[in-house]
Design a protein around this motif. Sequence first.
Motif, PDB file in Angstrom:
ATOM      1  N   LEU A 143       0.823  -1.204   0.000  1.00 12.38           N
ATOM      2  CA  LEU A 143       0.000   0.000   0.000  1.00 12.38           C
ATOM      3  C   LEU A 143       0.861   1.261   0.000  1.00 12.38           C
ATOM      4  O   LEU A 143       0.628   2.190  -0.781  1.00 12.38           O
ATOM      5  N   LYS A 144       1.863   1.277   0.856  1.00 14.74           N
ATOM      6  CA  LYS A 144       2.723   2.461   0.977  1.00 14.74           C
ATOM      7  C   LYS A 144       3.879   2.461  -0.013  1.00 14.74           C
ATOM      8  O   LYS A 144       4.548   3.480  -0.180  1.00 14.74           O
ATOM      9  N   LYS A 145       4.121   1.296  -0.638  1.00 13.84           N
ATOM     10  CA  LYS A 145       5.272   1.145  -1.539  1.00 13.84           C
ATOM     11  C   LYS A 145       6.570   1.470  -0.786  1.00 13.84           C
ATOM     12  O   LYS A 145       7.401   2.265  -1.214  1.00 13.84           O
ATOM     13  N   GLU A 146       6.730   0.780   0.355  1.00 12.94           N
ATOM     14  CA  GLU A 146       7.899   0.994   1.205  1.00 12.94           C
ATOM     15  C   GLU A 146       8.493  -0.350   1.627  1.00 12.94           C
ATOM     16  O   GLU A 146       7.773  -1.335   1.764  1.00 12.94           O
ATOM     17  N   LEU A 147       9.814  -0.340   1.853  1.00 17.54           N
ATOM     18  CA  LEU A 147      10.519  -1.560   2.263  1.00 17.54           C
ATOM     19  C   LEU A 147      11.032  -1.387   3.685  1.00 17.54           C
ATOM     20  O   LEU A 147      11.594  -0.337   4.029  1.00 17.54           O
ATOM     21  N   TYR A 148      10.830  -2.440   4.507  1.00 18.23           N
ATOM     22  CA  TYR A 148      11.241  -2.382   5.909  1.00 18.23           C
ATOM     23  C   TYR A 148      12.156  -3.550   6.245  1.00 18.23           C
ATOM     24  O   TYR A 148      11.935  -4.671   5.792  1.00 18.23           O
ATOM     25  N   PHE A 149      13.164  -3.251   7.053  1.00 15.67           N
ATOM     26  CA  PHE A 149      14.040  -4.286   7.581  1.00 15.67           C
ATOM     27  C   PHE A 149      13.945  -4.235   9.099  1.00 15.67           C
ATOM     28  O   PHE A 149      14.257  -3.214   9.716  1.00 15.67           O
ATOM     29  N   ASN A 150      13.503  -5.352   9.709  1.00 20.73           N
ATOM     30  CA  ASN A 150      13.268  -5.383  11.152  1.00 20.73           C
ATOM     31  C   ASN A 150      12.415  -4.199  11.597  1.00 20.73           C
ATOM     32  O   ASN A 150      12.700  -3.522  12.596  1.00 20.73           O
ATOM     33  N   SER A 155      15.609   3.547   3.217  1.00 22.80           N
ATOM     34  CA  SER A 155      15.564   4.662   2.275  1.00 22.80           C
ATOM     35  C   SER A 155      15.978   4.189   0.884  1.00 22.80           C
ATOM     36  O   SER A 155      17.105   3.715   0.688  1.00 22.80           O
ATOM     37  N   LEU A 156      15.060   4.309  -0.074  1.00 21.01           N
ATOM     38  CA  LEU A 156      15.318   3.861  -1.438  1.00 21.01           C
ATOM     39  C   LEU A 156      14.964   4.961  -2.431  1.00 21.01           C
ATOM     40  O   LEU A 156      14.139   5.836  -2.139  1.00 21.01           O
ATOM     41  N   GLN A 197      22.617  -2.065 -13.750  1.00 22.09           N
ATOM     42  CA  GLN A 197      23.280  -1.269 -12.720  1.00 22.09           C
ATOM     43  C   GLN A 197      22.318  -0.919 -11.584  1.00 22.09           C
ATOM     44  O   GLN A 197      22.701  -0.915 -10.415  1.00 22.09           O
ATOM     45  N   LEU A 198      21.062  -0.642 -11.943  1.00 23.45           N
ATOM     46  CA  LEU A 198      20.050  -0.339 -10.931  1.00 23.45           C
ATOM     47  C   LEU A 198      19.864  -1.528  -9.987  1.00 23.45           C
ATOM     48  O   LEU A 198      19.830  -1.363  -8.756  1.00 23.45           O
ATOM     49  N   ILE A 199      19.739  -2.710 -10.542  1.00 23.95           N
ATOM     50  CA  ILE A 199      19.564  -3.913  -9.721  1.00 23.95           C
ATOM     51  C   ILE A 199      20.814  -4.172  -8.886  1.00 23.95           C
ATOM     52  O   ILE A 199      20.722  -4.546  -7.712  1.00 23.95           O
ATOM     53  N   SER A 200      21.973  -3.953  -9.462  1.00 19.04           N
ATOM     54  CA  SER A 200      23.227  -4.165  -8.746  1.00 19.04           C
ATOM     55  C   SER A 200      23.358  -3.204  -7.567  1.00 19.04           C
ATOM     56  O   SER A 200      23.779  -3.607  -6.468  1.00 19.04           O
ATOM     57  N   ARG A 201      22.998  -1.940  -7.764  1.00 18.82           N
ATOM     58  CA  ARG A 201      23.068  -0.964  -6.669  1.00 18.82           C
ATOM     59  C   ARG A 201      22.085  -1.308  -5.554  1.00 18.82           C
ATOM     60  O   ARG A 201      22.394  -1.183  -4.373  1.00 18.82           O
ATOM     61  N   LEU A 202      20.890  -1.749  -5.958  1.00 19.50           N
ATOM     62  CA  LEU A 202      19.888  -2.135  -4.965  1.00 19.50           C
ATOM     63  C   LEU A 202      20.376  -3.335  -4.157  1.00 19.50           C
ATOM     64  O   LEU A 202      20.236  -3.370  -2.927  1.00 19.50           O
ATOM     65  N   LYS A 203      20.954  -4.316  -4.826  1.00 20.75           N
ATOM     66  CA  LYS A 203      21.486  -5.498  -4.142  1.00 20.75           C
ATOM     67  C   LYS A 203      22.563  -5.099  -3.144  1.00 20.75           C
ATOM     68  O   LYS A 203      22.570  -5.575  -1.995  1.00 20.75           O
ATOM     69  N   LYS A 204      23.464  -4.220  -3.558  1.00 18.84           N
ATOM     70  CA  LYS A 204      24.543  -3.770  -2.674  1.00 18.84           C
ATOM     71  C   LYS A 204      23.970  -3.056  -1.449  1.00 18.84           C
ATOM     72  O   LYS A 204      24.399  -3.289  -0.314  1.00 18.84           O
ATOM     73  N   LYS A 205      22.983  -2.206  -1.672  1.00 19.58           N
ATOM     74  CA  LYS A 205      22.379  -1.452  -0.570  1.00 19.58           C
ATOM     75  C   LYS A 205      21.685  -2.398   0.419  1.00 19.58           C
ATOM     76  O   LYS A 205      21.850  -2.269   1.637  1.00 19.58           O
ATOM     77  N   ILE A 206      20.912  -3.347  -0.118  1.00 21.17           N
ATOM     78  CA  ILE A 206      20.153  -4.263   0.747  1.00 21.17           C
ATOM     79  C   ILE A 206      21.076  -5.170   1.536  1.00 21.17           C
ATOM     80  O   ILE A 206      20.899  -5.378   2.741  1.00 21.17           O
ATOM     81  N   THR A 207      22.069  -5.737   0.883  1.00 20.15           N
ATOM     82  CA  THR A 207      22.976  -6.664   1.576  1.00 20.15           C
ATOM     83  C   THR A 207      23.825  -5.950   2.624  1.00 20.15           C
ATOM     84  O   THR A 207      24.169  -6.540   3.648  1.00 20.15           O
ATOM     85  N   GLU A 208      24.141  -4.689   2.404  1.00 21.43           N
ATOM     86  CA  GLU A 208      24.892  -3.930   3.409  1.00 21.43           C
ATOM     87  C   GLU A 208      24.031  -3.665   4.637  1.00 21.43           C
ATOM     88  O   GLU A 208      24.511  -3.722   5.772  1.00 21.43           O
ATOM     89  N   ILE A 209      22.752  -3.399   4.421  1.00 23.29           N
ATOM     90  CA  ILE A 209      21.839  -3.116   5.539  1.00 23.29           C
ATOM     91  C   ILE A 209      21.527  -4.378   6.324  1.00 23.29           C
ATOM     92  O   ILE A 209      21.496  -4.377   7.554  1.00 23.29           O
ATOM     93  N   THR A 210      21.303  -5.472   5.623  1.00 25.23           N
ATOM     94  CA  THR A 210      20.880  -6.716   6.273  1.00 25.23           C
ATOM     95  C   THR A 210      22.036  -7.594   6.709  1.00 25.23           C
ATOM     96  O   THR A 210      21.824  -8.581   7.427  1.00 25.23           O
TER      97      THR A 210
END
Length: 228
Positions: A143-150, A155-156, A197-210
Motif C-alpha cells: 500500500l505504501k510502496k515501502e521496504l522495511y528491515f526489522n 531509504s530507497l 546497474q540499478l539492480i546491482s546498486r539495490l542489491k549492494k544497498k540491501i545486503t549492506e543493511i541486512t
Amino acid sequence: MNRLNLLYVEDDEETVESIDFFLKRHFNEIYIAQDGEQALSFFEEKDPDIIILDINIPKLNGIKLATKIREKNKKVPIIFLTAYSDKDNLLQAIHLHAFSYLIKPFKINELIETIDKCKKEFFCEYSNPNLKKLSQNLIWNKLKKELYFNKEKISLTKNELSLINLFVENDFKFFTPEEINEYIFLNHDLKNNSIIQLISRLKKKITEITSDSEFFIENIYNKGYRLK
C-alpha cells in the motif's frame, strides 16, 4: 491462507490417508511424494511454499533430500517428521534450518498448529494482504510502496521502489531488462545496462543493511529477473 502449496513427502499410505483430509483445508495444492527422488522432482517442478518431510523415506532419505533442497532454496520452510526421537537426525534437521520437528505418531492438532505457526511466521502477507515478505526480516508494504528491515524503513530511490513494486506485483514472472526499462522509465531511451546497474546498486544497498549475502531478486540465464 489456502493459496499456499504443500509438498508432503511420506511413504506410509495409511499416514497420508489419515491426514490428507485435514491438509486440504489448509492448502491450495498438495503434492504427495513417496520417496526422496520423486520429492526432489516435485520440488524442482512445483516450487512448493511449505514442505512436510518424513526423514525415513526410500531412495533418498529426508536429511539428504533436505540438503539438496537447501542447495537450491535456503528459505522454504521444512517441517520434519520421524518415527523415533533420534538426536543425530534432530541435530542435522536443525543444521538444515528446519522450521519444526515432529515425532511420529503425532496428533493431528499438533501438525495443524505447526502449519498455522509456519504460515504466520513465513507468510505474513496472508494475515495482512498489504504486506509481502521478501526474506526473513525484509517486508514490503504494498500500500505504501515501502521496504522495511526489522520494522525499520529503508531509504530507497524512486527507481528502486518502482523496481521492487514491479516484481512484487508480478510474483514469479520473469522480466527482461527491456521490459523493466519500459515499466520504470516509460520506454525512455535508456540502455539495458542501466537496468543491470540499478539492480546491482539495490542489491549492494540491501545486503549492506541486512548483513546478508542473499538477495530477493534472482537472475536466471535466458529468462530474466524475478523474485526468488
